[in-house]
Write an enzyme that holds these catalytic residues in place. Structure first.
Site, PDB file in Angstrom:
ATOM      1  CE1 TYR A   1      -3.410 -10.452 -33.153  1.00  0.00           C
ATOM      2  CE2 TYR A   1      -4.677 -12.300 -34.003  1.00  0.00           C
ATOM      3  CZ  TYR A   1      -4.555 -10.944 -33.730  1.00  0.00           C
ATOM      4  OH  TYR A   1      -5.594 -10.103 -34.027  1.00  0.00           O
TER       5      TYR A   1
ATOM      6  CB  SER B   1     -14.082  -4.356 -35.237  1.00  0.00           C
ATOM      7  OG  SER B   1     -13.845  -4.412 -36.634  1.00  0.00           O
ATOM      8  N   GLY B   2     -10.623  -3.688 -35.313  1.00  0.00           N
ATOM      9  CA  GLY B   2      -9.301  -4.286 -35.356  1.00  0.00           C
ATOM     10  C   GLY B   2      -8.819  -4.783 -36.694  1.00  0.00           C
TER      11      GLY B   2
ATOM     12  CG  HIS C   1      -0.648  -5.871 -40.447  1.00  0.00           C
ATOM     13  ND1 HIS C   1       0.032  -7.076 -40.530  1.00  0.00           N
ATOM     14  CD2 HIS C   1      -1.880  -6.192 -39.958  1.00  0.00           C
ATOM     15  CE1 HIS C   1      -0.730  -8.059 -40.101  1.00  0.00           C
ATOM     16  NE2 HIS C   1      -1.906  -7.559 -39.750  1.00  0.00           N
TER      17      HIS C   1
ATOM     18  CB  CYS D   1      -5.080  -7.864 -40.600  1.00  0.00           C
ATOM     19  SG  CYS D   1      -5.532  -7.235 -38.966  1.00  0.00           S
TER      20      CYS D   1
END
Length: 404
Positions: free
Chosen positions: A313, A326-327, A331, A349
């Site tokens: 993505y 680490s991300g 959201h 996420c």
């Protein structure tokens, strides 16, 4: 006759000189025995309690001396009544005299690249006052270590927010550095410093309370690091301070198996939101354990290649709330609408609808804990991956202090 006069007076000068060298404390504690009369004369010893000058010694002394040591002033033959240590900028080093008035030691260390003036006022046992002045300079710091702080000054943060100091160069003298760090709270709060290697590889020290902060707590952090060596040849050259306040007790419970998150405020459920977590069975799984909301970053570009997921993505993502270095974020993820509440199909996420993300983003603040559970995850958030130290037991966290 001349020879007789010389033999009579030479012993008197010797006795007088010796009396001036007797320490004042010894001369005044008891009456010494009378000095024997000089040979061939009827003259006795000089008058008792004769005082000499007070001798003052200051360390360090000289030019270009090594910084990082306290100033020490010692008086012989009397006592110190006042000591001031000032620099050219009008600052100074505070300190305290010993109960007997013989020594004074600064509570702060001499800092690099500074000229100091030392003024010592003394008094003899007989009441004679004198003023002594001396000067020294410290060598400048050839290399400097700087500090990055979290949280920022004047902020309101959640109940899981630690104090975090990240250094831009290694810290070898960890115990000496930790001694200069002080936490002051508006109510009794037990906590401890702990050392770790930041996710980017830098040395870092965090202060975590034993349990989540009490809402409304006012916190002041003081780091009197100026003049402290962080390692061989590298110095801190300034002090740091920050103050912040703890907000309401908000806890986000994320159940990846049930595919929803729940916002709790002061123990009561505010809202439950359907979500979709990381895809099971591979590197796209989410982390579990306690992650702390690090920052609300708004709309940001997310590219899977930056977190090692290849060309999966590359898109702008709204209402982004960072949970780990680490991300992992919470959201808005409108492209996953059909999975909210029933399946985990994200790239790691915690995604939700635009409407839910907009509302949720406005409610939470940095420092709020996300307590994440789920069977199929990548593991527990590491202590250095954001603020994952809450996943350590209290004894394990305390053992990371350099002073234990």
């Amino acid at each position: 006759m001349p020879r007789t006069r010389v033999r009579a007076h030479h012993p008197i000068r010797t006795v007088l000189a010796a009396a001036l060298l007797v320490p004042l404390s010894a001369a005044c504690t008891s009456d010494p025995a009378p000095a024997p009369a000089a040979a061939g004369t009827g003259e006795g010893a000089p008058a008792k309690n004769a005082e000499g000058p007070v001798t003052v010694q200051v360390t360090p002394t000289g030019k270009q001396v090594l910084a990082g040591q306290p100033v020490r002033v010692t008086a012989s033959g009397g006592r110190l009544t006042s000591v001031t240590v000032t620099d050219a900028r009008g600052g100074g080093l505070p300190g305290r005299a010993a109960p007997d008035g013989r020594t004074w030691t600064s509570s702060r260390k001499a800092v690099p690249g500074t000229a100091y003036a030392v003024t010592a006022e003394t008094r003899t046992r007989g009441g004679t006052a004198t003023t002594n002045r001396s000067f020294f300079t410290t060598a400048p710091a050839a290399k400097v270590n700087k500090v990055d702080w979290r949280p920022g000054a004047g902020t309101t943060v959640g109940v899981a927010q630690p104090v975090s100091l990240v250094f831009d160069h290694p810290v070898r003298n960890r115990a000496e550095v930790e001694k200069q760090l002080k936490i002051t709270t508006s109510n009794p709060t037990e906590g401890s410093w702990g050392w770790l290697r930041d996710y980017a590889g830098n040395d870092r020290v965090d202060w975590r309370p034993k349990d989540y902060w009490k809402p409304g707590t006012r916190v002041t952090v003081t780091a009197e690091l100026n003049g402290t060596a962080s390692s061989e040849g590298r110095w801190f050259v300034r002090d740091y301070t920050t103050s912040f306040t703890i907000g309401p007790r908000q806890i986000v419970k994320v159940d990846l198996d049930a595919h929803h998150l729940t916002l709790l405020r002061d123990g009561a459920t505010v809202r439950r939101i359907p979500v979709s977590g990381g895809t099971p069975g591979g590197d796209k799984r989410s982390w579990r354990g306690t992650a702390v909301l690090m920052a609300k970053e708004g709309t940001i570009n997310m590219n899977s290649e930056t977190v090692g997921l290849g060309n999966a993505y590359d898109k702008d993502v709204a209402y982004s709330m960072r949970l780990t270095w680490s991300g992992m974020y919470a959201h808005a993820a409108p492209w996953n609408t059909r999975f909210f509440g029933n399946s985990n199909q994200s790239s790691g996420c915690i995604g939700m609808s635009d409407a839910d993300a907009s509302w949720f983003y406005a409610q939470v603040c940095p420092g709020d804990p996300f307590e994440i559970t789920g069977k199929d995850t990548k593991g527990t958030v590491a202590p250095n991956n954001g603020f994952g130290q809450w996943n350590l037991s209290w004894p394990d966290w305390r053992s990371r202090s350099a002073l234990r």
